[in-house]
Design an enzyme around this catalytic site. Structure first.
Site, PDB file in Angstrom:
ATOM      1  N   ARG A 142       0.827  -1.226   0.000  1.00 31.60           N
ATOM      2  CA  ARG A 142       0.000   0.000   0.000  1.00 31.60           C
ATOM      3  C   ARG A 142       0.856   1.269   0.000  1.00 31.60           C
ATOM      4  O   ARG A 142       0.524   2.251   0.664  1.00 31.60           O
ATOM      5  CB  ARG A 142      -0.955   0.039   1.203  1.00 31.60           C
ATOM      6  CG  ARG A 142      -1.975  -1.048   1.228  1.00 31.60           C
ATOM      7  CD  ARG A 142      -2.944  -0.992   0.053  1.00 31.60           C
ATOM      8  NE  ARG A 142      -3.764  -2.187   0.094  1.00 31.60           N
ATOM      9  CZ  ARG A 142      -3.409  -3.334  -0.505  1.00 31.60           C
ATOM     10  NH1 ARG A 142      -2.317  -3.419  -1.222  1.00 31.60           N
ATOM     11  NH2 ARG A 142      -4.186  -4.389  -0.402  1.00 31.60           N
ATOM     12  N   SER A 184     -10.160   0.505   3.861  1.00 30.04           N
ATOM     13  CA  SER A 184      -9.501   0.268   5.142  1.00 30.04           C
ATOM     14  C   SER A 184      -8.978   1.594   5.688  1.00 30.04           C
ATOM     15  O   SER A 184      -8.335   2.358   4.970  1.00 30.04           O
ATOM     16  CB  SER A 184      -8.317  -0.685   4.967  1.00 30.04           C
ATOM     17  OG  SER A 184      -8.781  -1.919   4.470  1.00 30.04           O
ATOM     18  N   GLU A 254      -4.333   4.440   6.335  1.00 33.59           N
ATOM     19  CA  GLU A 254      -4.277   4.211   4.886  1.00 33.59           C
ATOM     20  C   GLU A 254      -5.058   5.345   4.207  1.00 33.59           C
ATOM     21  O   GLU A 254      -4.700   5.814   3.135  1.00 33.59           O
ATOM     22  CB  GLU A 254      -4.885   2.840   4.542  1.00 33.59           C
ATOM     23  CG  GLU A 254      -4.744   2.490   3.071  1.00 33.59           C
ATOM     24  CD  GLU A 254      -5.143   1.050   2.759  1.00 33.59           C
ATOM     25  OE1 GLU A 254      -4.692   0.123   3.471  1.00 33.59           O
ATOM     26  OE2 GLU A 254      -5.914   0.865   1.801  1.00 33.59           O
TER      27      GLU A 254
HETATM   28  C1  LIG Z   1     -15.444   0.159  -0.265  1.00 32.56           C
HETATM   29  C2  LIG Z   1     -13.970   0.336  -0.538  1.00 32.56           C
HETATM   30  C3  LIG Z   1     -13.150  -0.772  -0.604  1.00 32.56           C
HETATM   31  C4  LIG Z   1     -11.780  -0.639  -0.836  1.00 32.56           C
HETATM   32  N1  LIG Z   1     -10.994  -1.751  -0.893  1.00 32.56           N
HETATM   33  C5  LIG Z   1      -9.668  -1.620  -1.159  1.00 32.56           C
HETATM   34  C6  LIG Z   1      -8.830  -2.780  -1.269  1.00 32.56           C
HETATM   35  O1  LIG Z   1      -9.258  -3.912  -1.120  1.00 32.56           O
HETATM   36  N2  LIG Z   1      -7.523  -2.590  -1.560  1.00 32.56           N
HETATM   37  C7  LIG Z   1      -6.986  -1.345  -1.733  1.00 32.56           C
HETATM   38  O2  LIG Z   1      -5.781  -1.255  -2.012  1.00 32.56           O
HETATM   39  N3  LIG Z   1      -7.755  -0.241  -1.613  1.00 32.56           N
HETATM   40  C8  LIG Z   1      -9.075  -0.343  -1.339  1.00 32.56           C
HETATM   41  N4  LIG Z   1      -9.843   0.770  -1.233  1.00 32.56           N
HETATM   42  C9  LIG Z   1      -9.222   2.103  -1.374  1.00 32.56           C
HETATM   43  C10 LIG Z   1      -9.270   2.675  -2.791  1.00 32.56           C
HETATM   44  O3  LIG Z   1     -10.075   1.888  -3.618  1.00 32.56           O
HETATM   45  C11 LIG Z   1      -7.880   2.750  -3.395  1.00 32.56           C
HETATM   46  O4  LIG Z   1      -6.966   3.395  -2.534  1.00 32.56           O
HETATM   47  C12 LIG Z   1      -7.906   3.480  -4.741  1.00 32.56           C
HETATM   48  O5  LIG Z   1      -6.693   3.275  -5.378  1.00 32.56           O
HETATM   49  C13 LIG Z   1      -8.147   4.986  -4.552  1.00 32.56           C
HETATM   50  O6  LIG Z   1      -8.198   5.603  -5.826  1.00 32.56           O
HETATM   51  P1  LIG Z   1      -8.800   7.072  -6.011  1.00 32.56           P
HETATM   52  O7  LIG Z   1      -8.668   7.438  -7.437  1.00 32.56           O
HETATM   53  O8  LIG Z   1     -10.142   7.175  -5.415  1.00 32.56           O
HETATM   54  O9  LIG Z   1      -7.730   7.944  -5.179  1.00 32.56           O
HETATM   55  P2  LIG Z   1      -8.003   9.117  -4.138  1.00 32.56           P
HETATM   56  O10 LIG Z   1      -8.689   8.573  -2.941  1.00 32.56           O
HETATM   57  O11 LIG Z   1      -8.627  10.286  -4.803  1.00 32.56           O
HETATM   58  O12 LIG Z   1      -6.493   9.498  -3.743  1.00 32.56           O
HETATM   59  C14 LIG Z   1      -5.697   8.597  -3.011  1.00 32.56           C
HETATM   60  C15 LIG Z   1      -4.249   9.056  -3.088  1.00 32.56           C
HETATM   61  O13 LIG Z   1      -3.772   8.861  -4.416  1.00 32.56           O
HETATM   62  C16 LIG Z   1      -3.122  10.020  -4.883  1.00 32.56           C
HETATM   63  N5  LIG Z   1      -3.296  10.093  -6.335  1.00 32.56           N
HETATM   64  C17 LIG Z   1      -4.464  10.012  -7.036  1.00 32.56           C
HETATM   65  N6  LIG Z   1      -4.230  10.115  -8.361  1.00 32.56           N
HETATM   66  C18 LIG Z   1      -2.897  10.275  -8.500  1.00 32.56           C
HETATM   67  C19 LIG Z   1      -2.033  10.457  -9.625  1.00 32.56           C
HETATM   68  N7  LIG Z   1      -2.526  10.511 -10.865  1.00 32.56           N
HETATM   69  N8  LIG Z   1      -0.703  10.611  -9.404  1.00 32.56           N
HETATM   70  C20 LIG Z   1      -0.205  10.589  -8.138  1.00 32.56           C
HETATM   71  N9  LIG Z   1      -0.969  10.412  -7.030  1.00 32.56           N
HETATM   72  C21 LIG Z   1      -2.286  10.261  -7.206  1.00 32.56           C
HETATM   73  C22 LIG Z   1      -3.803  11.158  -4.154  1.00 32.56           C
HETATM   74  O14 LIG Z   1      -2.961  12.289  -4.081  1.00 32.56           O
HETATM   75  C23 LIG Z   1      -4.061  10.555  -2.780  1.00 32.56           C
HETATM   76  O15 LIG Z   1      -2.935  10.694  -1.952  1.00 32.56           O
HETATM   77  C24 LIG Z   1     -11.220   0.661  -1.009  1.00 32.56           C
HETATM   78  C25 LIG Z   1     -12.056   1.791  -0.948  1.00 32.56           C
HETATM   79  C26 LIG Z   1     -13.425   1.645  -0.706  1.00 32.56           C
HETATM   80  C27 LIG Z   1     -14.283   2.859  -0.661  1.00 32.56           C
END
Ligand SMILES: Cc1cc2nc3c(=O)[nH]c(=O)nc-3n(C[C@H](O)[C@H](O)[C@H](O)COP(=O)(O)OP(=O)(O)OC[C@H]3O[C@@H](n4cnc5c(N)ncnc54)[C@H](O)[C@@H]3O)c2cc1C
Length: 258
Positions: A142, A184, A254
């Site tokens: 992560r 998480s 996280e």
């Molecule tokens: C119900 C649920 C279940 C989930 N289960 C999991 C799981 O099993 N495993 C898991 O790993 N995660 C899980 N997650 C978390 C989430 O799905 C991941 O972390 C996902 O990658 C977030 O993507 P996002 O685009 O929404 O990022 P955001 O939440 O918008 O941003 C997260 C981080 O990524 C950075 N970021 C975004 N885009 C870029 C880019 N282009 N370049 C550099 N940095 C960037 C942001 O600055 C921020 O720090 C879950 C979330 C939910 C709501």
């Protein structure tokens, strides 16, 4: 670039926040370095006073095949990546189903499910105009130190989408709560599970206002209605404090708190 007002009480997966001006980056724009980039806000907790925000526009939401490589723009949604992989018989992306967010968010978090992580299948990332091979990017559980904004990623194409793998991974998700959350809340400390520790200090199901540590999976901070930033932050601090006192373990969030 242009400004868009996003209501984070609707947009974020945890349904907390307020209407906020976000700078939208378009193709060819110079990416500012004084703003925080967000993706799909599935791993974020937005405070009443977030830093200035920016987001990649739909110009960065694309998938294209070039020879034996698949190039995916950083604003592409995971659900659409899985649909594309299924349609074009491409292996490796099955775990992205039900992992809400964008390609950029996945890269930043090295998001994954069980033994599947995005860096396992990754070839290279375009960071501020330059393609960098994954071997040159420090990464782990992560975590990935991208050193800048990712605008696209490349993957070697291997044919053979596995519906069986996808179904198996989806069934693992059945122990996750359906209430709004940001996934998480804490990373698992080495050799242990954050959910187990939260339960062990008696916080599973514990509620403050409309926010709670889920009854279904203790490491999910869930919004049971009109939960606020303050309530969410209170529960995060409380869990960290109790677990530190009881086990001398400092849990790291996280979820990104902005
Ligand atoms: C119900 C649920 C279940 C989930 N289960 C999991 C799981 O099993 N495993 C898991 O790993 N995660 C899980 N997650 C978390 C989430 O799905 C991941 O972390 C996902 O990658 C977030 O993507 P996002 O685009 O929404 O990022 P955001 O939440 O918008 O941003 C997260 C981080 O990524 C950075 N970021 C975004 N885009 C870029 C880019 N282009 N370049 C550099 N940095 C960037 C942001 O600055 C921020 O720090 C879950 C979330 C939910 C709501």
């Amino acid at each position: 670039m242009y400004i868009k007002t996003i209501d984070f009480a609707k947009y974020s997966s945890i349904k907390i926040g307020q209407p906020t001006e976000v700078l939208m980056i378009e193709k060819g724009d110079t990416i500012p370095n004084d703003r925080y980039l967000i993706g799909g806000a599935n791993n974020l907790l937005i405070s009443p006073t977030p830093p200035p925000l920016m987001m990649l526009s739909k110009d960065f939401a694309y998938i294209k095949e070039e020879g034996d490589m698949l190039e995916i723009g950083a604003a592409m949604l995971t659900g659409r990546i899985v649909s594309y992989a299924r349609k074009h018989h491409i292996a490796g992306f099955e775990f992205c189903a039900k992992l809400p967010g964008t390609m950029g968010g996945m890269l930043f978090m090295n998001a994954g499910v069980k033994e599947y992580e995005i860096f396992n299948i990754l070839h290279s990332i375009k960071i501020e105009g330059e393609w960098i091979k994954k071997e040159a990017i420090p990464h782990g559980y992560r975590f990935a130190n991208l050193g800048g904004i990712a605008t696209a990623a490349r993957f070697e194409i291997h044919r053979g989408f596995s519906q069986e793998r996808l179904d198996r991974l989806l069934s693992l998700r059945s122990n996750q709560p359906h209430d709004p959350s940001a996934g998480s809340a804490f990373k698992n400390p080495s050799g242990d599970a954050a959910g187990r520790l939260i339960e062990a200090v008696g916080l599973k199901g514990f509620r403050k206002g409309d926010m709670a540590w889920s009854e279904v999976h203790a490491n999910f901070l869930v919004n049971l209605g009109k939960g606020s930033f303050e309530e969410a932050k209170y529960l995060i601090d409380l869990a960290q404090e109790k677990i530190y006192k009881a086990y001398d373990i400092h849990l790291v969030t996280e979820i990104r708190i902005l």
